[in-house]
Design an enzyme around this catalytic site. Structure first.
Site: not given
Ligand SMILES: NC(=O)c1ccc[n+]([C@@H]2O[C@H](COP(=O)([O-])OP(=O)(O)OC[C@H]3O[C@@H](n4cnc5c(N)ncnc54)[C@H](OP(=O)(O)O)[C@@H]3O)[C@@H](O)[C@H]2O)c1
Length: 290
Positions: A13, A15, A65, A104, A128, A132, A153
């Site tokens: 991904g 990150l 995501t 998040t 979402y 999470k 972001w």
């Protein structure tokens, strides 16, 4: 050089890729796992892979995501973000590993008028965000050594993100309308990854807000992207930039109007704050130049 062993979920991904690279460059023993190596929805596989490697820390970046798709594919969002995180937490705990769960700003209601801090009440509005948040609760109750790290972001070299989209559209379109009534903090993957590395060396467990510091709207962010990219990359943008309201771009999932997060835990635990978003953006553009 550290000898810590670190396992990264979601390693393909946005990150995850930067994190694995940074860990490798700093001499950590790293096992990056994406869906092929370890599907987090499979408990037995998580126990086998994490137990087999025996990490000191697991950094859990894998997630569902797709914010808008989650509104209709509810089971998939909960399966990955809640049940999958449960599986990672169970396996990390069995292996005696510290666990970092990336979360998040969407866990908040987005109606605030001052930055949310780590112990403010959560009230997610989207599937979402809810899934999470469910992952946070499971991690918190199943891991004895957890860090919950909420970010926002996110953009970096790998994967699609807002900065790359604006760089492209800004050179193609005559007019770009960008929302100016949603405020938050852009976060450069490399800055977040550096903070995560610092965190896992410690036993300062708990909930953290970790975005680049300072805040802007998406419109202000785009203005900065264009200005800095002209300066650093020598790009010429044809698009006229215009601010607009959220209602001009209806989306299946509600977006938080205000998702600025205060870095109370970073301060109170004696960490250095993450640099302002504009400095991160400049370094990202320098990275793109290379
Ligand atoms: N991007 C943002 O703006 C943002 C903001 C706040 C928080 N976050 C959080 O930051 C973390 C990293 O986000 P990101 O931007 O790097 O997301 P990303 O690019 O979408 O990466 C997520 C990774 O998880 C993998 N994955 C999905 N389901 C999986 C499964 N069942 N088993 C194993 N891996 C699975 C995906 O693989 P596939 O491609 O195969 O599905 C993907 O490689 C996530 O926890 C996210 O919730 C992101």
């Amino acid at each position: 050089m550290s000898t810590l062993k670190v396992l990264v979920t979601g390693s393909a991904g946005q990150l995850g890729q930067d994190l694995v690279l940074l860990l490798q460059n700093q001499g950590y023993e790293v096992l990056g796992c994406d869906r092929q190596e370890m599907d987090i929805t499979n408990l037995e596989q998580c126990v086998e892979v994490i137990g087999g490697f025996g990490p000191d820390a697991v950094i859990h970046c894998a997630a569902h995501t797709a914010v808008d798709a989650a509104e209709t594919d509810i089971d998939a969002a909960y399966l990955i973000n809640a049940t999958g995180s449960r599986n990672v937490a169970v396996a990390a705990e069995k292996a005696g590993a510290k666990l970092v769960y990336i979360s998040t700003d969407y866990v908040f209601d987005g109606n605030g008028t001052r930055p949310y801090h780590e112990y403010d009440n959560t009230d997610p509005k989207s599937i979402y965000g809810k899934s999470k948040r469910a992952g946070e609760i499971l991690v918190q109750s199943l891991s004895s050594k957890f860090f919950i790290v909420r970010t926002s972001w996110v953009y970096g070299k790998y994967g699609n993100n807002f900065v790359k989209t604006m760089l492209k559209l800004g050179q193609e379109k005559p007019l770009l309308q960008v929302v100016d009534d949603q405020k938050g903090s852009p976060t450069y993957t490399v800055d977040l990854a550096n903070f995560l590395l610092e965190l896992i060396q410690t036993e300062k467990y708990g909930v953290y807000h970790a975005s680049n510091s300072e805040a802007c709207t998406w419109y202000e962010f785009t203005q900065a992207i264009f200005a800095e990219a002209e300066d650093i990359l020598g790009l010429k943008f044809t698009a006229r930039l215009e601010p607009c309201g959220t209602e001009q771009f209806p989306r299946p999932a509600p977006r938080p109007r205000y998702s600025v997060m205060e870095h109370l835990s970073i301060r109170t635990n004696g960490f250095q704050d993450i640099r302002p978003w504009r400095e991160g953006l400049r370094d990202f553009l320098f990275e793109m130049k290379e």
